[in-house]
Design a protein around this motif. Structure first.
Motif, PDB file in Angstrom:
ATOM      1  N   SER A 217       0.743  -1.075  -0.129  1.00  0.00           N
ATOM      2  CA  SER A 217       0.034  -0.194   0.016  1.00  0.00           C
ATOM      3  C   SER A 217       0.783   1.163   0.088  1.00  0.00           C
ATOM      4  CB  SER A 217      -0.961   0.119   1.303  1.00  0.00           C
ATOM      5  OG  SER A 217      -0.304  -0.086   2.486  1.00  0.00           O
ATOM      6  N   ALA A 218       0.394   2.266  -0.802  1.00  0.00           N
ATOM      7  CA  ALA A 218       0.938   3.498  -0.743  1.00  0.00           C
ATOM      8  C   ALA A 218       2.139   3.781  -1.441  1.00  0.00           C
ATOM      9  CB  ALA A 218       1.229   4.196   0.675  1.00  0.00           C
ATOM     10  N   HIS A 219       2.750   2.573  -2.011  1.00  0.00           N
ATOM     11  CA  HIS A 219       3.934   2.956  -2.896  1.00  0.00           C
ATOM     12  C   HIS A 219       3.510   2.271  -4.378  1.00  0.00           C
ATOM     13  CE1 HIS A 219       6.670   4.040   0.396  1.00  0.00           C
ATOM     14  NE2 HIS A 219       5.710   3.471   1.267  1.00  0.00           N
ATOM     15  N   LEU A 220       3.728   3.200  -5.449  1.00  0.00           N
ATOM     16  CA  LEU A 220       3.763   2.654  -6.916  1.00  0.00           C
ATOM     17  C   LEU A 220       4.810   1.576  -7.039  1.00  0.00           C
ATOM     18  CD1 LEU A 220       3.171   5.849  -8.914  1.00  0.00           C
ATOM     19  CD2 LEU A 220       1.765   3.823  -8.655  1.00  0.00           C
ATOM     20  N   PRO A 221       4.552   0.400  -7.712  1.00  0.00           N
ATOM     21  CA  PRO A 221       5.417  -0.578  -8.043  1.00  0.00           C
ATOM     22  C   PRO A 221       6.656  -0.073  -8.495  1.00  0.00           C
ATOM     23  CG  PRO A 221       3.303  -1.163  -8.769  1.00  0.00           C
ATOM     24  CD  PRO A 221       3.039   0.284  -8.299  1.00  0.00           C
ATOM     25  N   LYS A 222       6.618   0.856  -9.566  1.00  0.00           N
ATOM     26  CA  LYS A 222       8.020   1.139 -10.187  1.00  0.00           C
ATOM     27  C   LYS A 222       8.984   2.065  -9.177  1.00  0.00           C
ATOM     28  CE  LYS A 222       6.300   6.025 -11.417  1.00  0.00           C
ATOM     29  NZ  LYS A 222       6.205   6.988 -12.752  1.00  0.00           N
ATOM     30  N   TYR A 223       8.342   2.058  -7.882  1.00  0.00           N
ATOM     31  CA  TYR A 223       9.279   2.643  -6.832  1.00  0.00           C
ATOM     32  C   TYR A 223       9.582   1.542  -5.669  1.00  0.00           C
ATOM     33  CZ  TYR A 223       8.282   7.362  -8.548  1.00  0.00           C
ATOM     34  OH  TYR A 223       7.875   8.445  -9.487  1.00  0.00           O
ATOM     35  N   TRP A 224       8.936   0.413  -5.853  1.00  0.00           N
ATOM     36  CA  TRP A 224       9.137  -0.530  -4.925  1.00  0.00           C
ATOM     37  C   TRP A 224      10.802  -0.749  -4.790  1.00  0.00           C
ATOM     38  CZ3 TRP A 224       4.888  -4.813  -6.649  1.00  0.00           C
ATOM     39  CH2 TRP A 224       3.637  -4.289  -6.097  1.00  0.00           C
ATOM     40  N   ASP A 225      11.035  -1.150  -3.556  1.00  0.00           N
ATOM     41  CA  ASP A 225      12.551  -1.355  -3.319  1.00  0.00           C
ATOM     42  C   ASP A 225      12.937  -2.779  -4.060  1.00  0.00           C
ATOM     43  OD1 ASP A 225      14.725  -2.765  -1.786  1.00  0.00           O
ATOM     44  OD2 ASP A 225      14.794  -0.780  -1.128  1.00  0.00           O
ATOM     45  N   LYS A 226      14.001  -2.738  -4.767  1.00  0.00           N
ATOM     46  CA  LYS A 226      14.317  -3.972  -5.555  1.00  0.00           C
ATOM     47  C   LYS A 226      14.507  -5.340  -4.801  1.00  0.00           C
ATOM     48  CE  LYS A 226      17.131  -1.439  -8.951  1.00  0.00           C
ATOM     49  NZ  LYS A 226      18.323  -1.043  -9.744  1.00  0.00           N
ATOM     50  N   SER A 227      14.830  -4.895  -3.470  1.00  0.00           N
ATOM     51  CA  SER A 227      14.796  -6.220  -2.604  1.00  0.00           C
ATOM     52  C   SER A 227      13.489  -6.697  -2.186  1.00  0.00           C
ATOM     53  CB  SER A 227      15.559  -5.813  -1.069  1.00  0.00           C
ATOM     54  OG  SER A 227      16.738  -5.473  -1.239  1.00  0.00           O
ATOM     55  N   LEU A 228      12.621  -5.908  -2.202  1.00  0.00           N
ATOM     56  CA  LEU A 228      11.098  -6.295  -2.021  1.00  0.00           C
ATOM     57  C   LEU A 228      10.586  -7.128  -3.285  1.00  0.00           C
ATOM     58  CD1 LEU A 228       8.559  -6.409  -0.499  1.00  0.00           C
ATOM     59  CD2 LEU A 228       7.990  -4.233  -1.354  1.00  0.00           C
ATOM     60  N   VAL A 229      10.967  -6.577  -4.475  1.00  0.00           N
ATOM     61  CA  VAL A 229      10.652  -7.363  -5.776  1.00  0.00           C
ATOM     62  C   VAL A 229      11.202  -8.515  -5.728  1.00  0.00           C
ATOM     63  CG1 VAL A 229      10.414  -7.218  -8.291  1.00  0.00           C
ATOM     64  CG2 VAL A 229      10.243  -5.060  -6.691  1.00  0.00           C
ATOM     65  N   HIS A 230      12.422  -8.679  -5.368  1.00  0.00           N
ATOM     66  CA  HIS A 230      13.043  -9.749  -5.497  1.00  0.00           C
ATOM     67  C   HIS A 230      12.479 -10.885  -4.398  1.00  0.00           C
ATOM     68  CE1 HIS A 230      16.288 -12.807  -5.982  1.00  0.00           C
ATOM     69  NE2 HIS A 230      16.435 -12.988  -4.742  1.00  0.00           N
ATOM     70  N   PHE A 231      12.066 -10.429  -3.241  1.00  0.00           N
ATOM     71  CA  PHE A 231      11.411 -11.219  -2.147  1.00  0.00           C
ATOM     72  C   PHE A 231      10.334 -11.806  -2.632  1.00  0.00           C
ATOM     73  CE2 PHE A 231       9.273 -11.397   1.897  1.00  0.00           C
ATOM     74  CZ  PHE A 231       9.852 -12.301   2.430  1.00  0.00           C
ATOM     75  N   LEU A 232       9.439 -10.781  -3.066  1.00  0.00           N
ATOM     76  CA  LEU A 232       7.994 -11.580  -3.451  1.00  0.00           C
ATOM     77  C   LEU A 232       8.369 -12.250  -4.766  1.00  0.00           C
ATOM     78  CD1 LEU A 232       6.344 -10.009  -6.231  1.00  0.00           C
ATOM     79  CD2 LEU A 232       6.674  -8.115  -4.514  1.00  0.00           C
ATOM     80  N   ASN A 233       9.227 -12.385  -5.367  1.00  0.00           N
ATOM     81  CA  ASN A 233       9.251 -13.356  -6.708  1.00  0.00           C
ATOM     82  C   ASN A 233      10.031 -14.371  -6.418  1.00  0.00           C
ATOM     83  OD1 ASN A 233       8.468 -13.384  -9.497  1.00  0.00           O
ATOM     84  ND2 ASN A 233      10.504 -12.907 -10.158  1.00  0.00           N
ATOM     85  N   SER A 234      10.446 -14.646  -5.081  1.00  0.00           N
ATOM     86  CA  SER A 234      11.313 -15.855  -4.970  1.00  0.00           C
ATOM     87  C   SER A 234      11.041 -16.361  -3.521  1.00  0.00           C
ATOM     88  CB  SER A 234      12.701 -15.383  -5.125  1.00  0.00           C
ATOM     89  OG  SER A 234      13.002 -14.160  -4.118  1.00  0.00           O
ATOM     90  N   ARG A 235      11.893 -16.390  -2.724  1.00  0.00           N
ATOM     91  CA  ARG A 235      11.639 -17.058  -1.378  1.00  0.00           C
ATOM     92  C   ARG A 235      10.346 -16.575  -0.523  1.00  0.00           C
ATOM     93  NH1 ARG A 235      16.023 -14.882   3.059  1.00  0.00           N
ATOM     94  NH2 ARG A 235      16.061 -12.923   2.515  1.00  0.00           N
ATOM     95  N   GLY A 236      10.046 -15.032  -0.701  1.00  0.00           N
ATOM     96  CA  GLY A 236       8.944 -14.473  -0.176  1.00  0.00           C
ATOM     97  C   GLY A 236       7.547 -14.626  -0.978  1.00  0.00           C
ATOM     98  N   MET A 237       7.455 -15.601  -1.846  1.00  0.00           N
ATOM     99  CA  MET A 237       6.298 -15.781  -2.547  1.00  0.00           C
ATOM    100  C   MET A 237       5.130 -15.970  -1.395  1.00  0.00           C
ATOM    101  SD  MET A 237       5.604 -18.007  -5.925  1.00  0.00           S
ATOM    102  CE  MET A 237       7.426 -17.492  -6.652  1.00  0.00           C
TER     103      MET A 237
END
Length: 283
Positions: A217-237
Motif C-alpha cells: 500500500s501507498a507505494h507505486l510498483p515502479k518505486y518498490w525497493d528492488k529487494s522487495l520485488v526479488h523477495f516477493l518473486n522468490s523465497r517471499g512468494m
C-alpha cells in the motif's frame, strides 16, 4: 488474469469521507497537493466506485475505520465511526470489507468494539495507525487488541515505515514487530506501506515470522525497493500482498505498473490475490 484481485488497503471513498478526511483536513491538505491527489478526492458512492474497480479489474477492497491521532495537536485527526465503513460493506458485501480501527485510549471498551465489529457486523480484521499516539506497535497498550484478534482469528493491519503525515517516523521501524510476532505467534500481522525506507528490515521480519506479511500500500510498483520485488518473486512468494492506500494511489495505475515487473506468474497471482485471500479469509 482469471483470478479476482484484492486491494488490501483502500481508504473509504465516499464524498463525505473524502471531504472530511482529506479536502478539509488541515494536516492532510499538504499531502493532497504534494501527491497531486485532487482528482482522486472528489468521492464516489459504493455503486460508482464499483465501476471504477471493475474497470481496473479489482474485485475486493479492504477498508479501515481510521483512528489517527494528530501528534502536533494531541487530538484525533481521523476519528471515523464504524458505521461509515459498514454502510459501504452493506451496499456490496462481496466487494467491500472492513477493518476496525484501534485507539489505545479506548482501552477495553475499544477491545469490545473490535469484537462487536467482527462478530456482529462482519469486519474481517483490525487496523492500527500508531504514529500519532507516539507508541511503537510493541507497546503494551496494544496487546489486548492483539489478543482479541487472536481469539477472533482475524489479522491486524499495521502501517510500518515512515509517516507521510507530520508525525515522528521512528515508531514505524519494522523491527518493532519482532516482539509482537514472538509473543503472539498465531496473530496474523500485515505490515502496510512496505516498511519503507526500512525495506530490508521489513523483509527480515516477514521471512523470520510465519505470521508476518507485507502490504505494498501507498507505494507505486515502479518505486518498490528492488529487494522487495526479488523477495516477493522468490523465497517471499506468498508473503506480500497488493495494496493502494487509495486515494494515495489508483488501482488502475498500480496494476498497470505491476504488469511491467518481471514477475513469475505464480508470484503475480500470490501478490494480487492468494496472499490476501489466505490472510483475510477471502475467496
Amino acid at each position: 488474469m482469471t483470478y479476482p484481485i484484492i486491494d488490501s488497503w483502500c481508504n473509504l471513498f465516499t464524498p463525505a469521507s473524502m471531504k472530511k478526511n482529506f479536502i478539509e483536513n488541515p494536516e492532510m491538505a499538504h499531502i493532497v497537493k504534494w501527491w497531486r491527489m485532487d482528482d482522486r478526492t472528489r468521492g464516489w458512492s459504493p455503486q460508482e466506485f464499483a465501476k471504477v474497480l471493475d474497470a481496473s479489474g479489482v474485485s475486493t477492497v479492504i477498508t479501515p475505520v481510521w483512528q489517527m491521532r494528530s501528534w502536533k495537536f494531541q487530538a484525533m485527526l481521523w476519528d471515523m465511526r464504524m458505521e461509515e465503513v459498514l454502510e459501504a460493506m452493506q451496499a456490496d458485501p462481496k466487494r467491500y470489507k472492513g477493518l476496525m480501527g484501534i485507539n489505545p485510549f479506548h482501552k477495553m471498551e475499544g477491545v469490545k468494539a473490535l469484537e462487536r465489529a467482527v462478530r456482529e457486523h462482519g469486519f474481517i480484521g483490525a487496523h492500527l495507525h500508531h504514529y500519532g499516539f507516539g507508541l511503537r506497535p510493541d507497546d503494551k497498550a496494544f496487546f489486548p487488541f492483539y489478543a482479541k484478534c487472536v481469539e477472533l482469528d482475524v489479522p491486524v493491519m499495521i502501517q510500518m515505515g515512515h509517516s507521510a503525515e507530520l508525525m515522528p517516523s521512528d515508531v514505524g521501524r519494522p523491527i518493532y514487530l519482532d516482539d509482537v510476532a514472538l509473543y503472539f505467534p498465531t496473530l496474523k500481522i500485515v505490515a502496510g506501506h512496505t516498511g519503507w525506507p526500512w525495506c530490508e528490515e521489513m523483509i527480515a521480519m516477514a521471512w523470520k515470522h510465519q505470521n508476518v506479511y507485507i502490504s505494498t500500500s501507498a507505494h507505486l510498483p515502479k518505486y518498490w525497493d528492488k529487494s522487495l520485488v526479488h523477495f516477493l518473486n522468490s523465497r517471499g512468494m506468498g508473503k506480500v500482498m497488493f495494496g493502494t492506500d487509495f486515494p494515495v494511489l489508483t488501482q488502475a495505475q498500480s496494476l498497470a505498473e505491476v504488469e511491467k515487473l518481471d514477475l513469475k506468474p505464480e508470484a503475480r497471482k500470490a501478490l494480487l490475490h492468494d496472499t490476501a485471500a489466505k490472510v483475510f479469509g477471502l475467496a
